[in-house]
Scaffold this motif. Sequence first.
Motif, mmCIF file in Angstrom:
data_model
loop_
_atom_site.group_PDB
_atom_site.id
_atom_site.type_symbol
_atom_site.label_atom_id
_atom_site.label_comp_id
_atom_site.label_asym_id
_atom_site.label_seq_id
_atom_site.Cartn_x
_atom_site.Cartn_y
_atom_site.Cartn_z
ATOM 1 N N ALA A 56 53.293 -22.579 -60.334
ATOM 2 C CA ALA A 56 53.143 -22.383 -58.891
ATOM 3 C C ALA A 56 54.458 -21.879 -58.293
ATOM 4 O O ALA A 56 55.532 -22.050 -58.875
ATOM 5 C CB ALA A 56 52.728 -23.687 -58.220
ATOM 6 N N THR A 57 54.347 -21.281 -57.126
ATOM 7 C CA THR A 57 55.527 -20.813 -56.399
ATOM 8 C C THR A 57 55.650 -21.592 -55.094
ATOM 9 O O THR A 57 54.659 -21.768 -54.378
ATOM 10 C CB THR A 57 55.414 -19.314 -56.074
ATOM 11 O OG1 THR A 57 55.305 -18.571 -57.286
ATOM 12 C CG2 THR A 57 56.642 -18.835 -55.310
ATOM 13 N N VAL A 58 56.856 -22.075 -54.805
ATOM 14 C CA VAL A 58 57.116 -22.730 -53.528
ATOM 15 C C VAL A 58 58.113 -21.876 -52.755
ATOM 16 O O VAL A 58 59.111 -21.418 -53.307
ATOM 17 C CB VAL A 58 57.653 -24.167 -53.702
ATOM 18 C CG1 VAL A 58 58.903 -24.215 -54.563
ATOM 19 C CG2 VAL A 58 57.925 -24.804 -52.331
ATOM 20 N N THR A 70 49.401 -21.822 -55.506
ATOM 21 C CA THR A 70 48.980 -22.358 -56.789
ATOM 22 C C THR A 70 47.510 -22.038 -57.005
ATOM 23 O O THR A 70 46.708 -22.133 -56.072
ATOM 24 C CB THR A 70 49.223 -23.887 -56.865
ATOM 25 O OG1 THR A 70 48.844 -24.361 -58.161
ATOM 26 C CG2 THR A 70 48.475 -24.639 -55.794
ATOM 27 N N SER A 118 62.256 -18.608 -52.474
ATOM 28 C CA SER A 118 61.156 -19.030 -53.340
ATOM 29 C C SER A 118 61.666 -19.549 -54.672
ATOM 30 O O SER A 118 62.681 -19.075 -55.200
ATOM 31 C CB SER A 118 60.192 -17.862 -53.580
ATOM 32 O OG SER A 118 59.583 -17.446 -52.375
ATOM 33 N N VAL A 144 53.316 -23.348 -50.673
ATOM 34 C CA VAL A 144 53.074 -23.340 -52.119
ATOM 35 C C VAL A 144 51.883 -22.451 -52.418
ATOM 36 O O VAL A 144 50.847 -22.529 -51.750
ATOM 37 C CB VAL A 144 52.814 -24.768 -52.643
ATOM 38 C CG1 VAL A 144 52.309 -24.737 -54.085
ATOM 39 C CG2 VAL A 144 54.086 -25.608 -52.553
ATOM 40 N N LEU A 153 57.919 -30.564 -57.969
ATOM 41 C CA LEU A 153 58.378 -30.458 -56.582
ATOM 42 C C LEU A 153 58.045 -31.742 -55.849
ATOM 43 O O LEU A 153 56.922 -32.252 -55.939
ATOM 44 C CB LEU A 153 57.693 -29.288 -55.884
ATOM 45 C CG LEU A 153 58.040 -29.088 -54.404
ATOM 46 C CD1 LEU A 153 59.465 -28.557 -54.263
ATOM 47 C CD2 LEU A 153 57.047 -28.146 -53.736
#
Length: 285
Positions: free
Chosen positions: A48-50, A95, A41, A93, A225
């Motif tokens: 946001a986290t991907v 978000t 991650s 993702v 991203l």
Amino acid sequence: MNKFIPFIVACAIAFVGCDESKISTENKVTANTPSVEGTESRTLANGATVTWIQDNEGKKFMPRELFSDASDTLYESLSMLAGLPASVSTFLVKTDGKYILFDTGLGAWGGQLLKRLAALNVNPDSIGLVYLTHFHADHIAGLVKNGSAGKMEKVFKNAAVYAGKVEYDAWMNDIPKSDLQKNIMALYKDSLHLFAFGDSLPHGVLAMDAVGHTPGHTAFQISNLLVIGDLMHGYALQKDHPEINSNYDMDKAKSAESRKRIMQYARENKLLMAGMHLPPPGFAE
């Protein structure tokens, strides 16, 4: 024997301009320590986290034969005789408290996505959006699973599915051996949304023209991203030689042009690239 699995395998044999000034980003990517095997991650500039999710089992290498554009001298200079490190990947993702999935992997054809999601404590029913880069089987087969009597069933029951209109039209009307694609799109017809290149999609996702690999191959940008789909199958080779195509690319001239343009765009804007066939952990800067 379940009728659906050989159907997927048979169909899988076939897989083989926007205003980019619309989005500005801060150049910030934070790596998070992975806690689940086959995942990693990162935190993006917008908070946001991907999460990279490896969909294939074990290690994957792209063979030399896939890159017939490359000379023997060039390929041998890489000293990767076993093949170029790669993966089959999807990206999740989170978000605004919502989950977005970019591509869905191999599905019944060996995919590990559902196993990885379970390990991440993510229920498929909680995924609200699925964005598809293109319609090759290793990107859309994960939308479905085996049901009763071998019938397809939705995996992501609550998700809106976004696909490029150019890609959709090509597979529905022009490309042969596309039964898998047609059946999956029919199953999701009530939640399917078609977009054009340059469209701004939910949660600030920008759809970008990346054609060549397939007629409507799409890259997506969200914050800093850039999801590049199948822009590169052999990163070790193509990162320095974007003119080299893979033999999976349907239109090699357009594929090379898209690769050069998008890689330049990523460099100029200091974006984190996420590729479905980049080597683990699926990111490149």
